[in-house]
Each structure stands twice: as C-alpha cells, then as structure tokens.
Design a protein around this motif. Sequence first.
Motif, short mmCIF file in Angstrom:
data_model
loop_
_atom_site.label_atom_id
_atom_site.label_comp_id
_atom_site.label_asym_id
_atom_site.label_seq_id
_atom_site.Cartn_x
_atom_site.Cartn_y
_atom_site.Cartn_z
N MET A 1 0.85 -1.19 0.00
CA MET A 1 0.00 0.00 0.00
C MET A 1 0.88 1.24 0.00
O MET A 1 2.03 1.19 0.42
N PRO A 2 0.37 2.40 -0.45
CA PRO A 2 1.18 3.63 -0.51
C PRO A 2 1.52 4.10 0.91
O PRO A 2 0.88 3.72 1.89
N PRO A 3 2.55 4.96 1.04
CA PRO A 3 2.91 5.47 2.37
C PRO A 3 1.78 6.30 2.97
O PRO A 3 1.00 6.94 2.27
N THR A 4 1.70 6.27 4.28
CA THR A 4 0.70 7.05 5.00
C THR A 4 1.41 7.96 5.98
O THR A 4 2.62 7.85 6.25
N LEU A 5 0.65 8.87 6.56
CA LEU A 5 1.23 9.74 7.58
C LEU A 5 1.71 8.93 8.77
O LEU A 5 2.75 9.25 9.39
N ALA A 6 0.98 7.86 9.07
CA ALA A 6 1.38 7.01 10.20
C ALA A 6 2.74 6.36 9.94
O ALA A 6 3.59 6.26 10.84
N SER A 7 2.95 5.90 8.69
CA SER A 7 4.24 5.27 8.38
C SER A 7 5.39 6.28 8.49
O SER A 7 6.51 5.92 8.87
N LEU A 8 5.14 7.54 8.18
CA LEU A 8 6.17 8.57 8.33
C LEU A 8 6.43 8.87 9.80
O LEU A 8 7.59 9.08 10.21
N VAL A 9 5.35 8.90 10.58
CA VAL A 9 5.52 9.15 12.02
C VAL A 9 6.34 8.04 12.67
O VAL A 9 7.17 8.29 13.57
N HIS A 10 6.11 6.80 12.19
CA HIS A 10 6.83 5.66 12.77
C HIS A 10 8.21 5.46 12.15
O HIS A 10 8.93 4.54 12.55
N HIS A 11 8.57 6.28 11.18
CA HIS A 11 9.89 6.18 10.56
C HIS A 11 10.92 6.67 11.59
O HIS A 11 10.95 7.87 11.96
N SER A 12 11.79 5.79 12.01
CA SER A 12 12.69 6.12 13.12
C SER A 12 13.66 7.24 12.80
O SER A 12 14.10 7.98 13.69
N ALA A 13 14.02 7.41 11.55
CA ALA A 13 15.02 8.42 11.20
C ALA A 13 14.44 9.82 11.09
O ALA A 13 15.19 10.80 11.13
N LEU A 14 13.13 9.94 10.97
CA LEU A 14 12.54 11.26 10.74
C LEU A 14 12.19 12.00 12.03
O LEU A 14 12.18 13.24 12.05
N LYS A 15 11.88 11.27 13.10
CA LYS A 15 11.61 11.87 14.40
C LYS A 15 10.45 12.87 14.36
O LYS A 15 10.49 13.95 14.96
N LEU A 16 9.39 12.54 13.66
CA LEU A 16 8.23 13.43 13.54
C LEU A 16 7.33 13.28 14.75
O LEU A 16 7.19 12.18 15.32
N THR A 17 6.68 14.37 15.13
CA THR A 17 5.79 14.37 16.28
C THR A 17 4.41 14.84 15.84
O THR A 17 4.29 15.84 15.12
N VAL A 18 3.37 14.15 16.26
CA VAL A 18 1.99 14.50 15.90
C VAL A 18 1.50 15.59 16.85
O VAL A 18 1.50 15.42 18.07
N ARG A 19 1.09 16.74 16.29
CA ARG A 19 0.58 17.84 17.09
C ARG A 19 -0.93 18.00 16.95
O ARG A 19 -1.58 18.59 17.82
N ALA A 20 -1.53 17.46 15.85
CA ALA A 20 -2.99 17.56 15.65
C ALA A 20 -3.41 16.51 14.62
O ALA A 20 -2.59 16.03 13.83
N GLY A 21 -4.71 16.16 14.66
CA GLY A 21 -5.25 15.22 13.66
C GLY A 21 -4.72 13.82 13.78
O GLY A 21 -4.60 13.11 12.77
N GLY A 22 -4.42 13.39 15.01
CA GLY A 22 -3.86 12.05 15.19
C GLY A 22 -4.78 10.93 14.75
O GLY A 22 -4.34 9.83 14.44
N GLU A 23 -6.10 11.20 14.71
CA GLU A 23 -7.06 10.16 14.31
C GLU A 23 -7.10 9.95 12.79
O GLU A 23 -7.77 9.03 12.32
N ARG A 24 -6.36 10.76 12.04
CA ARG A 24 -6.39 10.65 10.58
C ARG A 24 -5.01 10.35 10.01
O ARG A 24 -4.70 10.71 8.88
N LEU A 25 -4.19 9.68 10.77
CA LEU A 25 -2.84 9.38 10.30
C LEU A 25 -2.80 8.27 9.26
O LEU A 25 -1.75 8.02 8.65
N ASP A 26 -3.94 7.60 9.04
CA ASP A 26 -3.96 6.55 8.01
C ASP A 26 -4.16 7.14 6.61
O ASP A 26 -4.29 6.41 5.63
N THR A 27 -4.16 8.45 6.49
CA THR A 27 -4.34 9.11 5.20
C THR A 27 -3.13 8.83 4.29
O THR A 27 -1.98 9.06 4.71
N PRO A 28 -3.35 8.34 3.06
CA PRO A 28 -2.22 8.08 2.15
C PRO A 28 -1.54 9.39 1.72
O PRO A 28 -2.19 10.44 1.61
#
Length: 571
Positions: A1-28
Amino acid sequence: MPPTLASLVHHSALKLTVRAGGERLDTPVRWVHASELTDPVPYMEGGELLLITALKLDAEDAEAMRRYVKRLVGAGVAGLGFAVGVHYEETPKALVDAAEGEGLPLLEVPRRTPFLAISKAVSAAIAADQYRAVTAGFAAQRELTKQALSDGPEGLLTALASQVDGWAALYDASGAVVATAPEWAGRRAARITADVERLRERAAPASSVVGGGGAGDGEGGDGGDGSGEDRVELHSLGTGRRARAALAVGTAAALGTAERYAVHSAIALLTLTTERSRSLYAAEQRIGAAVLRMLLAGQPDHARGVAGDLYGGLLDAPYRMILAEAASASAGRARARAGDTDTDPDGGGAAVSAEAAAVLAEAGGDLVGGLGEVVESAAARSGEAVLVVPDGERLVVLAADRGAVVAACAQYAEAVGGARSGSEQTGDEDELVVGISAPAGPIAAGAAYKQAEQALSVARRRGRVLVEHEDLAAGSVVPLLADDAVRAFADGLLRPLYEHDATGRGDLVASLRAWLSRHGQWDAAAADLGVHRHTLRYRMRRVEEILGRSLDDPDVRMELWLALKTTASAE
C-alpha cells in the motif's frame, strides 16, 4: 500500500511528532511538497504532505491560521509538516488549534530533520509500493494464466475474484451471463446486463464504471443476493469492431495498482480464449461447409468422418435445417426463378424502424450476420453443438431440434418482426427472412434443406420474418397465392366476366362462384342464388362462351376457383 502519515511518524530516522489530527494518520501520502507561499493551494493536486517553516506566515495569528488551514483542507492536502527551530522554536498554538478544528493532521518536524529526508522517505515508499504492485501483478498474471489453461474461463474468473477481493463475471456476445465467481455473484452480475448491452454498443475496446464505492457485502453480507452497491468495472473483450464478450469486475473500492494489473491480464487472457483466430475460424467454416455438402449429397457417414468430434452428436440426433437471408436477396432469387429482373416499384418490405434500434445495434445493420452471432452465442451458453455455414448471401444453420439454438433463432426473428411492424415501407434491404425445416435425421438432410427453402419462400411471400415448414400444412393454400403474378393471372382470366356483369346483362361471376362452391350441383347452387336452375345453366353456358373454356375440364374449374379466391382475398 502507498505510504501514509502514520508510516512517516513511525519512521525512526525522521523523528516526527503529531501535534494535531492524530485520528487521521492513516491518510495516504501521494507526494511531499515544500512551499512558503501564503496561498499554495493553486499549486496543489491533493494528497500531498505540505512542509512549511512559516517564513511568510504569521503562524501566531489565530484567524489567519484558520483561513490558511481551511484552504489546505479544501484542496485535499493529506497533512501539514511544520519545521521548528527555524522561525519558531515550537509549533504555534494558533496553528495547532486551527489544524485540530479542521481535522488536518499536523506533524512537527525537528530542526535536525531536513525536508529532503522526508521527501526521500516518501519517494522510496512509493517506489517500493509500485515494485510490490508490479511483482504482485506478475504473480497474478502467472496464476491467471495457469487457471485459464487448466480450468478455462471459469477458473480464470475464480482466480481474478480472489486477486481483487471481489467478484467477476463473463458475458457473451448477446450480453447474457456465461460464468461468475464466486457463485453468489450470479444475481449481482445479472442486474447489470443493461449496462453490458450499452457497453457493447460502443466501438471496442471500451470500458465503463457502474455503481459507487460503498462497502462490499461479501458472501455473507446480504444473504448472497448482493443488495449492497459495488463499484463495477465493465470491459469489452475482442479484437473486432464489435465486442464478442464482456468482463465485469466488482469491488468495494477503486482498484489498486496490483489489482489493475490482474484485471488487464484477465482481459488479455479472456480475449485469447473467446476470440478465435481468423485462420482457425476459417478452417472450421470450411469443414462445416464440407460436412453440409456431404449431408445434402446423402453421405451422412462421410460427413461424420469429416466432422469428427467437432459437432458432437448433432449429426445423429433429430435436427432442424434453418435458412436465412436478406429479403432483398430472397426476392432477387425469386425473380430470377420467374425470369423477371425488374425491381418491384412498391418495395414490398418495411425497413426496420427506430423500434429495431437494439436489434440493428447488435447486428450493425446486417441482420443475417446478427442471426449467426445469436445462434452461436446460444449454442455456447447451452453447450449445444451447432453447424453454421455462410453460403453467399444465405446463412445455413443445422441445430438440434427443440434446443436453445432454435429457440434463440425464433426470439431473434420475433424481435426483428416486432421492430418491422408500424414502420414505413422504404425498401427491404434491411429485412430478414428465415425458413425452418421440420425435424429430420441424418439421412434426410436434403429433404430438410428443401423444406427450409419452401418455408423461406413462404416467409418472403407472406411478408413474415420466420416460417416453419410444419406450419405450412395448417391454414389455407390461398395466402400462398398472394403474389402479383398470380393476381395478374386471376384478373386477366376473370376480366371478361366482370366486364359482362358491368353492363347489367347478368351476374356471371357470382353465379360461377356459387356453382363451383357447390361442386356443380345445379339445384343447390341455384337455391343459393335465388334463381331457377335453368337460369343458372344458361349463365354457365354464357361463361363457357365468353371465356372459350369448358367447365367440364377439371383443370379449368380449378383455375377459375383459385382465380375467384385470389380476387376475393385482394378485395
């Protein structure tokens, strides 16, 4: 499947933090785009992760952020990435509140993570997804090919339905359902036959989408009758100007890349299985023509030897001979037999009107060719053997008695006849006439052919699309005389009598009719006329004198009686 926001958040090298819209991280995420414009919307396509540093934005202005985020959501942006440590040490509360209010995922990007790293991560994920799709597509192609070779179209449909997690159906040239997978999809496939017919009216190759993308109900979702609405893709199959079959693929949502590969592979394989090569088709037609010639020559054993297993048990069981041709060809052949090469000025036929739009769309204006496709489709659906031989402008069909092919022929003729009724008479170039023999065995093919020709001739004379030879013995022979040449003969034979009666010197025509109807019985005929028998005798002598023929001759009496019946029917 295509990358999602969740996959980027879980990418260990990127160190991204969710500040809003956490319920929609499955968005491609379709792509990553960095822009410092105050209004980047005109340059967005939707599905992007937008990265900003707020160089030109007042990120602490609540109203400005609400307008900014609202426009991003309206453009279909997948999420917003905000870099901290550049212009702002932390993500401004006004931006967080605006994102929360609109349900837009907001990711905080640390200073040590460059935007390029995020772009590379998304690009690599998209490439990996495409590679997986291509690999899965090749695997599906191998599986579909294997199933097509081992189990035919039915096995291929089963494999395809599994690949797309939905259902699949195959339709023949007439738009009827041939096979479905799984079995519960039969009723669902039958409901879209009208859409299949519309697809087949378009030039091949053609495709269309029917229905929406609602959640599928599966095998147990609705008791198997498919009450839920699927997204159904329809594809025409075949290499000619008209589709020979159609494929329907039903899924709960739009097809992904791997599923699309599987569908395209199925289209190619089904085209190969349903579209016979021209050389093979021509060879089969030559065999069929040879078998027919042997049958008509009274050589059924030789015919069986040549046919082999090609026509199954058709040559041994009772069969019907069917002849079909265009009315113009049939009329021309009749005129040639009569030695008359003039064209009938009245046309004598009715062109198929708008009511025949469906029939003409199927046949492309060639009703004889359309009949050939109809009977072959009926044979394919029912598993019957059929012999179809084009013979110049005529089509010869050998079909099992009381089988699906004969029934399909009758239904096709009824459709053409219904379209013909009420239309203006503008010529018979688009007409169709069909004659069907009585049931016959292998040693009576010649007689069956003659019967079909006789029925064909009657169909042409009566202005009917189809006549069966068994129907000829029913009713009267008089309608068979409804021919201009017969009427002309009758008018010429009786004209002297009509001219005599017109002067008021007697009623010879009525007297002759009464006398012939009473088989020459003077008293009975005179009683019918209300005259004395001597008066009737005198009138019959006058008939003989005027016509110069003897009423004692049975041939003369027969000709006069038929002439009277013919003129009476014309009146």
